[in-house]
Design a protein around this motif. Structure first.
Motif, PDB file in Angstrom:
ATOM      1  N   PRO A 544       6.608  36.426  51.546  1.00 26.87           N
ATOM      2  CA  PRO A 544       7.939  36.341  50.924  1.00 26.87           C
ATOM      3  C   PRO A 544       7.862  36.436  49.399  1.00 26.87           C
ATOM      4  CG  PRO A 544       7.661  34.643  52.599  1.00 26.87           C
ATOM      5  CD  PRO A 544       6.315  35.280  52.406  1.00 26.87           C
ATOM      6  N   ASP A 545       8.887  37.047  48.802  1.00 24.16           N
ATOM      7  CA  ASP A 545       8.916  37.210  47.348  1.00 24.16           C
ATOM      8  C   ASP A 545       9.039  35.882  46.613  1.00 24.16           C
ATOM      9  OD1 ASP A 545       8.736  39.946  47.689  1.00 24.16           O
ATOM     10  OD2 ASP A 545      10.922  40.220  47.725  1.00 24.16           O
ATOM     11  N   ASP A 546       9.680  34.899  47.266  1.00 25.18           N
ATOM     12  CA  ASP A 546       9.915  33.609  46.604  1.00 25.18           C
ATOM     13  C   ASP A 546       8.861  32.570  46.959  1.00 25.18           C
ATOM     14  OD1 ASP A 546      10.580  33.257  49.253  1.00 25.18           O
ATOM     15  OD2 ASP A 546      12.403  32.094  48.842  1.00 25.18           O
ATOM     16  N   VAL A 547       7.666  33.014  47.380  1.00 30.24           N
ATOM     17  CA  VAL A 547       6.661  32.065  47.838  1.00 30.24           C
ATOM     18  C   VAL A 547       6.280  31.075  46.745  1.00 30.24           C
ATOM     19  CG1 VAL A 547       4.773  33.649  47.270  1.00 30.24           C
ATOM     20  CG2 VAL A 547       4.400  31.838  48.948  1.00 30.24           C
ATOM     21  N   ASN A 548       6.201  31.527  45.482  1.00 28.85           N
ATOM     22  CA  ASN A 548       5.807  30.614  44.411  1.00 28.85           C
ATOM     23  C   ASN A 548       6.861  29.527  44.198  1.00 28.85           C
ATOM     24  OD1 ASN A 548       3.387  31.939  43.864  1.00 28.85           O
ATOM     25  ND2 ASN A 548       4.370  33.399  42.478  1.00 28.85           N
ATOM     26  N   ALA A 549       8.122  29.907  44.239  1.00 24.25           N
ATOM     27  CA  ALA A 549       9.197  28.920  44.065  1.00 24.25           C
ATOM     28  C   ALA A 549       9.215  27.921  45.213  1.00 24.25           C
ATOM     29  CB  ALA A 549      10.549  29.636  43.949  1.00 24.25           C
ATOM     30  N   VAL A 550       9.005  28.413  46.442  1.00 20.02           N
ATOM     31  CA  VAL A 550       9.008  27.514  47.603  1.00 20.02           C
ATOM     32  C   VAL A 550       7.822  26.563  47.550  1.00 20.02           C
ATOM     33  CG1 VAL A 550       8.809  27.404  50.116  1.00 20.02           C
ATOM     34  CG2 VAL A 550      10.273  29.127  49.065  1.00 20.02           C
ATOM     35  N   MET A 551       6.642  27.060  47.221  1.00 18.52           N
ATOM     36  CA  MET A 551       5.470  26.190  47.144  1.00 18.52           C
ATOM     37  C   MET A 551       5.607  25.160  46.035  1.00 18.52           C
ATOM     38  SD  MET A 551       3.541  27.175  49.635  1.00 18.52           S
ATOM     39  CE  MET A 551       1.839  26.688  49.389  1.00 18.52           C
ATOM     40  N   LEU A 552       6.248  25.533  44.935  1.00 20.28           N
ATOM     41  CA  LEU A 552       6.495  24.571  43.866  1.00 20.28           C
ATOM     42  C   LEU A 552       7.413  23.460  44.351  1.00 20.28           C
ATOM     43  CD1 LEU A 552       6.165  23.752  40.886  1.00 20.28           C
ATOM     44  CD2 LEU A 552       8.154  25.200  40.371  1.00 20.28           C
ATOM     45  N   ARG A 553       8.438  23.818  45.098  1.00 16.79           N
ATOM     46  CA  ARG A 553       9.356  22.818  45.614  1.00 16.79           C
ATOM     47  C   ARG A 553       8.647  21.870  46.590  1.00 16.79           C
ATOM     48  NH1 ARG A 553      12.962  25.850  48.539  1.00 16.79           N
ATOM     49  NH2 ARG A 553      13.771  26.599  46.548  1.00 16.79           N
ATOM     50  N   LEU A 554       7.722  22.391  47.396  1.00 18.31           N
ATOM     51  CA  LEU A 554       7.026  21.565  48.386  1.00 18.31           C
ATOM     52  C   LEU A 554       6.067  20.581  47.739  1.00 18.31           C
ATOM     53  CD1 LEU A 554       6.123  24.174  51.172  1.00 18.31           C
ATOM     54  CD2 LEU A 554       8.086  22.644  51.089  1.00 18.31           C
ATOM     55  N   HIS A 555       5.442  20.951  46.623  1.00 17.05           N
ATOM     56  CA  HIS A 555       4.340  20.158  46.090  1.00 17.05           C
ATOM     57  C   HIS A 555       4.626  19.484  44.758  1.00 17.05           C
ATOM     58  CE1 HIS A 555       1.602  21.533  49.234  1.00 17.05           C
ATOM     59  NE2 HIS A 555       2.086  22.755  49.061  1.00 17.05           N
ATOM     60  N   ALA A 556       5.697  19.845  44.086  1.00 15.91           N
ATOM     61  CA  ALA A 556       5.995  19.207  42.806  1.00 15.91           C
ATOM     62  C   ALA A 556       6.396  17.759  43.019  1.00 15.91           C
ATOM     63  CB  ALA A 556       7.131  19.956  42.100  1.00 15.91           C
ATOM     64  N   PRO A 557       5.970  16.838  42.156  1.00 12.56           N
ATOM     65  CA  PRO A 557       6.371  15.435  42.279  1.00 12.56           C
ATOM     66  C   PRO A 557       7.896  15.289  42.289  1.00 12.56           C
ATOM     67  CG  PRO A 557       4.609  15.665  40.686  1.00 12.56           C
ATOM     68  CD  PRO A 557       5.041  17.057  41.023  1.00 12.56           C
ATOM     69  N   ASP A 558       8.381  14.313  43.022  1.00 11.76           N
ATOM     70  CA  ASP A 558       9.826  14.128  43.189  1.00 11.76           C
ATOM     71  C   ASP A 558      10.581  13.966  41.866  1.00 11.76           C
ATOM     72  OD1 ASP A 558       9.552  14.247  45.977  1.00 11.76           O
ATOM     73  OD2 ASP A 558       9.018  12.119  46.053  1.00 11.76           O
ATOM     74  N   PRO A 559      10.066  13.205  40.883  1.00 19.20           N
ATOM     75  CA  PRO A 559      10.850  13.012  39.652  1.00 19.20           C
ATOM     76  C   PRO A 559      11.155  14.292  38.877  1.00 19.20           C
ATOM     77  CG  PRO A 559       9.135  11.346  39.818  1.00 19.20           C
ATOM     78  CD  PRO A 559       8.860  12.358  40.888  1.00 19.20           C
ATOM     79  N   LEU A 560      10.417  15.383  39.162  1.00 14.83           N
ATOM     80  CA  LEU A 560      10.666  16.629  38.436  1.00 14.83           C
ATOM     81  C   LEU A 560      11.958  17.313  38.880  1.00 14.83           C
ATOM     82  CD1 LEU A 560       7.076  18.171  38.221  1.00 14.83           C
ATOM     83  CD2 LEU A 560       8.327  16.861  36.495  1.00 14.83           C
ATOM     84  N   GLY A 561      12.477  16.917  40.036  1.00 15.02           N
ATOM     85  CA  GLY A 561      13.797  17.392  40.449  1.00 15.02           C
ATOM     86  C   GLY A 561      13.843  18.766  41.068  1.00 15.02           C
ATOM     87  N   PHE A 562      12.735  19.264  41.613  1.00 13.42           N
ATOM     88  CA  PHE A 562      12.750  20.587  42.243  1.00 13.42           C
ATOM     89  C   PHE A 562      13.291  20.546  43.685  1.00 13.42           C
ATOM     90  CE2 PHE A 562       9.618  21.274  38.896  1.00 13.42           C
ATOM     91  CZ  PHE A 562      10.034  22.496  38.388  1.00 13.42           C
ATOM     92  N   MET A 563      13.390  19.357  44.285  1.00 12.72           N
ATOM     93  CA  MET A 563      13.813  19.243  45.681  1.00 12.72           C
ATOM     94  C   MET A 563      15.289  19.592  45.806  1.00 12.72           C
ATOM     95  SD  MET A 563      13.296  15.990  48.226  1.00 12.72           S
ATOM     96  CE  MET A 563      14.259  14.906  47.173  1.00 12.72           C
ATOM     97  N   ARG A 564      15.628  20.461  46.757  1.00 12.46           N
ATOM     98  CA  ARG A 564      16.993  20.860  47.018  1.00 12.46           C
ATOM     99  C   ARG A 564      17.239  20.858  48.522  1.00 12.46           C
ATOM    100  NH1 ARG A 564      17.103  20.144  42.443  1.00 12.46           N
ATOM    101  NH2 ARG A 564      17.878  21.427  40.723  1.00 12.46           N
ATOM    102  N   ASP A 565      18.380  20.314  48.923  1.00  7.13           N
ATOM    103  CA  ASP A 565      18.745  20.353  50.333  1.00  7.13           C
ATOM    104  C   ASP A 565      19.278  21.731  50.699  1.00  7.13           C
ATOM    105  OD1 ASP A 565      18.068  17.777  51.046  1.00  7.13           O
ATOM    106  OD2 ASP A 565      19.957  16.951  50.338  1.00  7.13           O
TER     107      ASP A 565
END
Length: 586
Positions: A544-565
């Motif tokens: 997928p083209d957005d693999v980097n964005a998805v992997m960042l969302r999965l592994h970035a610490p919660d306080p950074l705010g990358f998590m989206r429902d």
């Protein structure tokens, strides 16, 4: 009839209905029904996960397998518990950070494939139905043990009660119910176990079928008549007198080294002091019962069992869906640590009950009802009202096990069907609930009851061979592609189903199946991982083209705010619903 046990079952059913009804008062939105508005804190969620995870295989099946197989059976509770260690290390926090609502939703978010999502939906339904089947059969077994009622009545009763609760409030309704039922199940096994251990040590083991340290097999404590409920072949390690029906020869002496075939429904009578026969393949004497397997085939089968239980946990849909209810990834990981503690505490007790059962109800080895050991050993050790009361407590806990696990399975499967097959509204969730409850109920009534732990073990093998590779590689390997994921699922799941068919054929044609047919996970999980990796490497252009964005969302610490429902446009924002409806109770 045991009126105390019947009263305990009715009380558990009433409390379950009341808690579900009360907890569903504020369940009005899709978020409430699917993920309990993502506000379930770690302690309550840990108790709820433990409540739904401790199924019929845990409450009844573990003690039954220990009674029959001894030391080799200890890998069941070890694997069931240790699976959460792998879940905590590799899956829990990234899965929550994905913002998904269901397992197929996560796969589509990671790999952007609608066909993969549909395949995952089919797999979730298959695993859910396969896992719910022994829960309903166990309910029938428990009801049959405490009152003169047909087994189908227990299966239908549990189905109706669970369906009503899930339809009323979905995940929000059953969270409190499952948390309560964990503590009830813990008490229902711990209290009788403590009492029975006190009785055992206080009487010096008087009235037992022989010491477990004695290398000889257990013996019948009195003249005993048993009815073989499922056709089987038996072996003995010593000369054993037995009375068969007159048309089959009357009095006989069974000899070591000979396999004796006994048809279903045959009544056998053994005199006091006669050695207890063992089902072919089981442990015939206590010396073998206390030793782990030593031959290569049995050892490989044990490793395969460990693979299935250890890796299958992270592929069970009804377990994974609970992590979507945590507020964030940190809470999901904290929940998993607490689950490890709660499960470790619980699994001490069915092992002790299994050992006591071999000394006080060894006749279950002949009848084939080893899963009823937890329900019957209290009356065998404490005749009269005290034994009936302890039996009532265990029966109540058994029904709590059926209800809590069936609730979690039904919510997870109904949620997937409602969002992937139907439109995803509350009405669709309720339609899916009724449909998905009717299917396993029909199968439970029509199919014969097998060992509950073995039935659930197949569900673990299927989960380990399908979703485990996808989750591990999807979370930790950037080069995974949707064709690789689909091929891996088909290879792993297909091999498990093939092993199931061959195992059934083996049972009807002399029991020729080797270890990798009876316990296939060691090979099927490996094959699934290899197929997924090889095909993904060969289809690298499908990353997928957005693999980097998805992997960042999965592994970035919660306080950074990358998590989206996900699916906010479809279901609305949870925060907006919270302001309108009030917050979930903690």
């Amino acid at each position: 009839m045991n009126p105390w046990a019947l009263s305990g079952v009715v009380l558990v059913a009433a409390v379950t209905f009341y808690l579900g009804k009360r907890s569903s008062r504020y369940a009005n939105t899709t978020h409430d029904f699917l993920v309990a508005r993502r506000t379930v804190r770690s302690r309550r969620n840990a108790a709820a996960i433990s409540g739904e995870y401790l199924s019929a295989a845990s409450f009844l099946g573990v003690a039954g397998v220990v009674l029959k197989e001894g030391a080799d059976a200890l890998w069941y509770p070890i694997g069931f518990t240790a699976g959460y260690l792998a879940l905590m290390l590799f899956v829990a926090a990234p899965l929550r950070r994905s913002g998904a609502y269901t397992l197929p939703d996560f796969m589509e978010a990671r790999l952007a494939s609608e066909p993969l999502r549909k395949l995952c939906t089919v797999a979730v339904v298959a695993i859910g139905v396969l896992y719910m089947l022994p829960q309903l059969q166990g309910a029938g077994l428990a009801l049959e043990a405490v009152m003169p009622a047909p087994a189908w009545l227990g299966a239908v009763g549990v189905t109706v009660l669970v369906t009503v609760n899930v339809m009323a409030g979905g995940m929000r309704a059953i969270t409190v119910v499952q948390a309560f039922q964990y503590w009830l199940k813990l008490f229902a096994l711990a209290a009788p176990t403590f009492v029975l251990c006190v009785v055992f040590f206080g009487t010096g083991g008087a009235g037992s079928a022989g010491s477990l340290g004695d290398p000889a097999p257990p013996v019948f404590r009195e003249d005993t008549t048993v009815t073989v409920e499922t056709g089987a072949s038996f072996e003995v390690s010593e000369e054993t007198p037995v009375w068969l029906p007159a048309e089959e020869g009357g009095q006989r002496v069974w000899l070591p080294g000979v396999r004796y075939e006994v048809d279903e429904g045959t009544t056998l009578r053994f005199p006091e002091g006669a050695p207890v026969p063992a089902v072919s393949g089981g442990e015939m004497d206590n010396a073998s019962w206390l030793r782990p397997a030593e031959d290569a085939g049995a050892l490989l089968g044990t490793y395969s069992l460990i693979f299935a239980t250890f890796l299958g946990t992270m592929g069970l849909p009804h377990v994974l869906v609970r992590f979507y209810t945590n507020p964030d990834g940190k809470a999901a990981r904290r929940t998993t640590v607490q689950v490890l503690v709660l499960l470790g505490l619980f699994y001490m007790f069915p092992v002790l009950i299994g050992a006591l059962s071999r000394m006080y109800v060894p006749e279950l080895l002949v009848t084939g009802r080893t899963d009823a050991a937890v329900l019957l050993v209290p009356s065998a050790m404490l005749p009269g009202v005290p034994g009936q009361i302890l039996g009532a407590v265990t029966a109540a806990g058994a029904f709590a096990a059926f209800l809590s696990t069936s609730s979690g399975l039904l919510v997870s499967v109904a949620g997937v069907v409602a969002t992937d097959v139907l439109a995803g509204k509350v009405r669709d969730f309720r339609i899916a609930t009724v449909t998905m409850a009717a299917l396993p109920a029909a199968l439970a009534v029509s199919l014969p009851v097998e060992d509950l732990s073995l039935s659930v073990g197949l569900s673990f093998a299927l989960a380990a061979s399908t979703f485990c590779p996808l989750l591990v590689l999807g979370i930790w390997w950037r080069r995974l592609t949707w064709p690789g994921a689909m091929v891996g699922m088909c290879v792993g799941g297909g091999l498990v189903l093939l092993a199931l068919v061959l195992n059934v054929l083996s049972e009807y044609s002399g029991g020729w199946a080797p270890w990798f047919i009876e316990q296939p996970a060691l090979l099927t999980v490996t094959a699934a991982f290899l197929a997924t990796i090889v095909v993904s490497l060969g289809t690298a252009r499908r990353i997928p083209d957005d693999v980097n964005a998805v992997m960042l969302r999965l592994h970035a610490p919660d306080p950074l705010g990358f998590m989206r429902d996900r699916a906010e446009a479809r279901f609305g924002r949870i925060e907006d619903r919270s302001r309108k409806r009030g917050k979930h109770r903690k």
